[in-house]
Design a protein around this motif. Structure first.
Motif, PDB file in Angstrom:
ATOM      1  N   LEU A   1       0.845  -1.216   0.000  1.00  0.00           N
ATOM      2  CA  LEU A   1       0.000   0.000   0.000  1.00  0.00           C
ATOM      3  C   LEU A   1       0.866   1.246   0.000  1.00  0.00           C
ATOM      4  CD1 LEU A   1      -2.722  -0.970   2.649  1.00  0.00           C
ATOM      5  CD2 LEU A   1      -3.101  -0.617   0.209  1.00  0.00           C
ATOM      6  N   ARG A   2       1.932   1.208   0.837  1.00  0.00           N
ATOM      7  CA  ARG A   2       2.822   2.371   0.947  1.00  0.00           C
ATOM      8  C   ARG A   2       3.586   2.607  -0.350  1.00  0.00           C
ATOM      9  NH1 ARG A   2       4.281   0.712   5.874  1.00  0.00           N
ATOM     10  NH2 ARG A   2       6.072  -0.410   5.031  1.00  0.00           N
ATOM     11  N   GLU A   3       4.139   1.519  -0.882  1.00  0.00           N
ATOM     12  CA  GLU A   3       5.043   1.681  -2.030  1.00  0.00           C
ATOM     13  C   GLU A   3       4.306   1.855  -3.347  1.00  0.00           C
ATOM     14  OE1 GLU A   3       7.714  -1.594  -1.930  1.00  0.00           O
ATOM     15  OE2 GLU A   3       8.705  -0.868  -0.108  1.00  0.00           O
ATOM     16  N   GLN A   4       3.207   1.122  -3.528  1.00  0.00           N
ATOM     17  CA  GLN A   4       2.544   1.129  -4.831  1.00  0.00           C
ATOM     18  C   GLN A   4       1.327   2.049  -4.884  1.00  0.00           C
ATOM     19  OE1 GLN A   4       4.290  -0.264  -6.962  1.00  0.00           O
ATOM     20  NE2 GLN A   4       5.519  -1.690  -5.760  1.00  0.00           N
ATOM     21  N   GLN A   5       0.812   2.411  -3.733  1.00  0.00           N
ATOM     22  CA  GLN A   5      -0.335   3.316  -3.645  1.00  0.00           C
ATOM     23  C   GLN A   5      -1.472   2.925  -4.602  1.00  0.00           C
ATOM     24  OE1 GLN A   5       0.965   7.387  -3.646  1.00  0.00           O
ATOM     25  NE2 GLN A   5       2.249   6.967  -1.884  1.00  0.00           N
ATOM     26  N   PRO A   6      -2.010   1.730  -4.438  1.00  0.00           N
ATOM     27  CA  PRO A   6      -3.068   1.290  -5.358  1.00  0.00           C
ATOM     28  C   PRO A   6      -4.327   2.145  -5.244  1.00  0.00           C
ATOM     29  CG  PRO A   6      -2.888  -0.214  -3.502  1.00  0.00           C
ATOM     30  CD  PRO A   6      -1.736   0.733  -3.390  1.00  0.00           C
ATOM     31  N   ASP A   7      -5.044   2.228  -6.363  1.00  0.00           N
ATOM     32  CA  ASP A   7      -6.315   2.980  -6.366  1.00  0.00           C
ATOM     33  C   ASP A   7      -7.438   2.135  -5.776  1.00  0.00           C
ATOM     34  OD1 ASP A   7      -5.282   5.232  -7.956  1.00  0.00           O
ATOM     35  OD2 ASP A   7      -5.046   3.672  -9.490  1.00  0.00           O
ATOM     36  N   PHE A   8      -7.372   0.800  -6.016  1.00  0.00           N
ATOM     37  CA  PHE A   8      -8.420  -0.108  -5.536  1.00  0.00           C
ATOM     38  C   PHE A   8      -7.770  -1.275  -4.794  1.00  0.00           C
ATOM     39  CE2 PHE A   8     -10.346   2.084  -9.043  1.00  0.00           C
ATOM     40  CZ  PHE A   8     -11.675   2.240  -8.670  1.00  0.00           C
ATOM     41  N   VAL A   9      -8.433  -1.725  -3.738  1.00  0.00           N
ATOM     42  CA  VAL A   9      -8.006  -2.952  -3.059  1.00  0.00           C
ATOM     43  C   VAL A   9      -9.198  -3.909  -3.098  1.00  0.00           C
ATOM     44  CG1 VAL A   9      -7.111  -3.979  -0.948  1.00  0.00           C
ATOM     45  CG2 VAL A   9      -6.439  -1.651  -1.589  1.00  0.00           C
ATOM     46  N   CYS A  10      -8.993  -5.050  -3.737  1.00  0.00           N
ATOM     47  CA  CYS A  10     -10.113  -5.982  -3.984  1.00  0.00           C
ATOM     48  C   CYS A  10      -9.918  -7.266  -3.192  1.00  0.00           C
ATOM     49  CB  CYS A  10     -10.183  -6.325  -5.472  1.00  0.00           C
ATOM     50  SG  CYS A  10     -10.385  -4.877  -6.504  1.00  0.00           S
ATOM     51  N   PHE A  11     -10.982  -7.671  -2.514  1.00  0.00           N
ATOM     52  CA  PHE A  11     -10.946  -8.866  -1.666  1.00  0.00           C
ATOM     53  C   PHE A  11     -11.877  -9.920  -2.254  1.00  0.00           C
ATOM     54  CE2 PHE A  11     -10.107  -5.186   0.896  1.00  0.00           C
ATOM     55  CZ  PHE A  11      -9.133  -5.572   1.803  1.00  0.00           C
TER      56      PHE A  11
ATOM     57  N   SER B   1      -7.620   6.849   0.557  1.00  0.00           N
ATOM     58  CA  SER B   1      -8.195   7.123  -0.768  1.00  0.00           C
ATOM     59  C   SER B   1      -8.458   5.843  -1.576  1.00  0.00           C
ATOM     60  CB  SER B   1      -7.271   8.041  -1.567  1.00  0.00           C
ATOM     61  OG  SER B   1      -6.066   7.356  -1.821  1.00  0.00           O
ATOM     62  N   ALA B   2      -7.882   4.714  -1.159  1.00  0.00           N
ATOM     63  CA  ALA B   2      -8.099   3.465  -1.926  1.00  0.00           C
ATOM     64  C   ALA B   2      -9.526   2.986  -1.692  1.00  0.00           C
ATOM     65  CB  ALA B   2      -7.105   2.395  -1.492  1.00  0.00           C
ATOM     66  N   ARG B   3     -10.175   2.553  -2.760  1.00  0.00           N
ATOM     67  CA  ARG B   3     -11.549   2.032  -2.647  1.00  0.00           C
ATOM     68  C   ARG B   3     -11.489   0.531  -2.366  1.00  0.00           C
ATOM     69  NH1 ARG B   3     -14.230   5.540  -0.983  1.00  0.00           N
ATOM     70  NH2 ARG B   3     -12.156   6.137  -0.376  1.00  0.00           N
ATOM     71  N   CYS B   4     -12.266   0.069  -1.390  1.00  0.00           N
ATOM     72  CA  CYS B   4     -12.290  -1.363  -1.032  1.00  0.00           C
ATOM     73  C   CYS B   4     -13.453  -2.054  -1.748  1.00  0.00           C
ATOM     74  CB  CYS B   4     -12.457  -1.543   0.476  1.00  0.00           C
ATOM     75  SG  CYS B   4     -10.968  -1.100   1.387  1.00  0.00           S
ATOM     76  N   VAL B   5     -13.119  -3.064  -2.520  1.00  0.00           N
ATOM     77  CA  VAL B   5     -14.120  -3.801  -3.303  1.00  0.00           C
ATOM     78  C   VAL B   5     -14.145  -5.247  -2.812  1.00  0.00           C
ATOM     79  CG1 VAL B   5     -14.866  -4.433  -5.633  1.00  0.00           C
ATOM     80  CG2 VAL B   5     -13.444  -2.390  -5.291  1.00  0.00           C
ATOM     81  N   PHE B   6     -15.337  -5.781  -2.569  1.00  0.00           N
ATOM     82  CA  PHE B   6     -15.460  -7.187  -2.162  1.00  0.00           C
ATOM     83  C   PHE B   6     -16.196  -7.982  -3.239  1.00  0.00           C
ATOM     84  CE2 PHE B   6     -14.401  -8.176   2.379  1.00  0.00           C
ATOM     85  CZ  PHE B   6     -13.695  -6.999   2.635  1.00  0.00           C
ATOM     86  N   GLY B   7     -15.735  -9.220  -3.428  1.00  0.00           N
ATOM     87  CA  GLY B   7     -16.416 -10.126  -4.341  1.00  0.00           C
ATOM     88  C   GLY B   7     -16.223 -11.550  -3.846  1.00  0.00           C
TER      89      GLY B   7
END
Ligand code: SF4
Length: 484
Positions: A69-79, A102-108
């Motif tokens: 998260l720190r190094e790549q700064q993803p826009d979305f985090v998907c679980f 700011s990262a959006r958390c998406v679940f599927g």
């Protein structure tokens, strides 16, 4: 690409075992999270950048996730979670929220697809839910810049204070248009991943999926993600997939993890023919329904390298089978137990190993039906056997009225087929546990079973190496009286 997004995929661990017991599930079997690897491949094909953390293979991955998260700064985090790993996903989503607001958390995945909007209403940390097949819904979401969310089919999102589901996608992806899952995203692949012990002849090995969906409606089965549609890869795609795995990772055996691999007879025959002609020396396992198998298909499967077939037999009680197992109108079988017995013998005659999959604790189960199952199992020449504890998953047909048939402890973390969360009328938990243990003990103390496992020394030497290495853990677990 100006709209290039970065996406971190997380496969949460969950406890996935029996509270207070040594967890041997990870020693026995660690399977790649294929759904996430397929999504990763799809999004990378569309120009996005992805990472995958598999917490099941690497428990305690929080620090590595935070570092990404720190190094790549993803826009979305998907679980992607099952029922038992869902709350671990929620725990991790809170950590993501703290570390990168700011990262959006998406679940599927299966749990989200079964319970839908309710989960977003109850867990505000989830920004979006993806119902069903994820590839196109997720791509449209990450490319949407937060606009026109109401147009994205398959998406659950928030509109002001309301949680809204946009409805299922009508158009699902053509299976042959999917890129191969990106196994290379997994740390330590292929060596960190292993098929169940004694269920493969050679290593390295892995799992593939070549079809999605299932047209049956067995009462205990959760098909929330791909539902009743049935789509599949062509035989040529399947062969190319195997060649890719051999060339890229030197894979020597695969488990074809399709729900209903043998549903389309001609596809199986054509695949076998192609594989035989290719000369590729790679073995495989698959699962099948007995009424779909015949001598010609089995002979071809054997010639193509089929090493073991798993059969979902479930119970030796004909009434329970009739009540819980579904058949297609065109494939109704008069006497299912006789059909299973004849098919097991035929598979063995064709030189393929057979694994029987059973479950205990179905609604309507009695002491007598369990005894019947034991005698039935012991009368079949099975090479391997698994007895799971019935779990009424939220997407399974039986979930709707399960409480009418016994007591149900809906603790999601425990709903993993290794715990009795449902106790049918007429039993106590202790009685069921006792019968489960007796079933395994009797099965594994038979001379034919012991001889069979001894023969694995030359049929699956890698399994024996693993077995000896982990023997102290197995013994500890056996003393406590449990096995998965
Ligand atoms: S148990 Fe197998 S055949 Fe039955 S619904 Fe599930 S996937 Fe389909």
């Amino acid at each position: 690409m100006s709209n290039r997004k970065s996406i971190l995929f997380i496969h949460p661990q969950g406890e996935n075992w029996i509270p207070g017991q040594e967890n041997i599930s990870r020693i026995v079997n660690i399977m790649p999270p294929l759904g996430l690897l397929s999504l990763s491949a799809w999004l990378e094909r569309h120009g996005h950048q992805t990472w995958v953390h598999d917490c099941y293979a690497f428990p305690g991955s929080d620090d590595r996730i935070l570092e990404t998260l720190r190094e790549q700064q993803p826009d979305f985090v998907c679980f992607s979670t099952t029922t038992s790993s869902f709350l671990d996903g929620i725990r991790l989503a809170h950590r993501v929220r703290e570390a990168r607001p700011s990262a959006r958390c998406v679940f599927g995945g299966v749990h989200l697809s079964a319970l839908g909007e309710r989960l977003l209403a109850e867990y505000p940390v989830i920004d979006f839910g993806v119902m069903g097949e994820g590839e196109e819904t997720l791509r449209e979401l990450v490319e949407s810049e937060g606009k026109q969310l109401a147009d994205i089919r398959g998406l659950i999102h928030r509109q002001k204070d309301r949680v809204v589901f946009n409805g299922y996608r009508e158009q699902l992806v053509d299976m042959d248009s999917l890129p191969f899952p990106l196994y290379e995203k997994l740390h330590g692949f292929p060596d960190s991943y292993r098929l169940p012990i004694f269920s493969y002849p050679k290593a390295p090995n892995t799992t593939i999926i070549t079809s999605r969906g299932c047209p049956y409606t067995c009462s205990y089965c959760d098909r929330s993600v791909f539902r009743r549609s049935y789509r599949y890869n062509s035989p040529q795609y399947m062969l190319n997939y195997l060649l890719h795995l051999r060339q890229r990772f030197n894979i020597r055996h695969v488990n074809i993890y399709d729900d209903t691999f043998t549903l389309k007879r001609q596809r199986v025959l054509d695949f076998c023919q192609l594989k035989i002609s290719s000369g590729l020396k790679m073995t495989f396992n698959c699962a099948a329904r007995t009424e779909q198998l015949d001598r010609e298909m089995l002979v071809q499967l054997k010639r193509a390298g089929c090493w073991m077939i798993s059969l979902g037999i479930e119970t030796g009680d004909p009434q329970l089978l009739q009540r819980h197992r579904s058949y297609l109108p065109s494939q109704v079988v008069e006497n299912p137990l006789q059909n299973i017995r004849e098919t097991v013998l035929l598979i063995k005659e064709c030189g393929i190993r057979v694994k029987g999959l059973f479950m205990m604790g179905l609604p309507g189960e009695t002491g007598e039906s369990i005894r019947q199952s034991m005698e039935y199992v012991f009368s079949l020449p099975l090479d391997d056997f698994n007895l799971s504890k019935l779990t009424p998953f939220p997407g399974a047909p039986m979930y709707r009225d399960i409480r009418n048939h016994g007591s149900f402890d809906e603790t999601w973390e425990l709903m993993n087929a290794a715990n009795f969360t449902f106790i049918p009328h007429g039993f106590t938990r202790e009685e069921l546990e006792g019968l489960h243990l007796e079933f395994y003990r009797r099965y594994f103390s038979r001379p034919s079973t012991l001889f069979n496992y001894a023969s694995m020394m030359w049929k699956s030497p890698d399994s024996w190496l693993r077995f000896w290495k982990d023997l102290p853990t197995f013994l500890k677990c056996t003393r406590k009286g449990k096995r998965k």
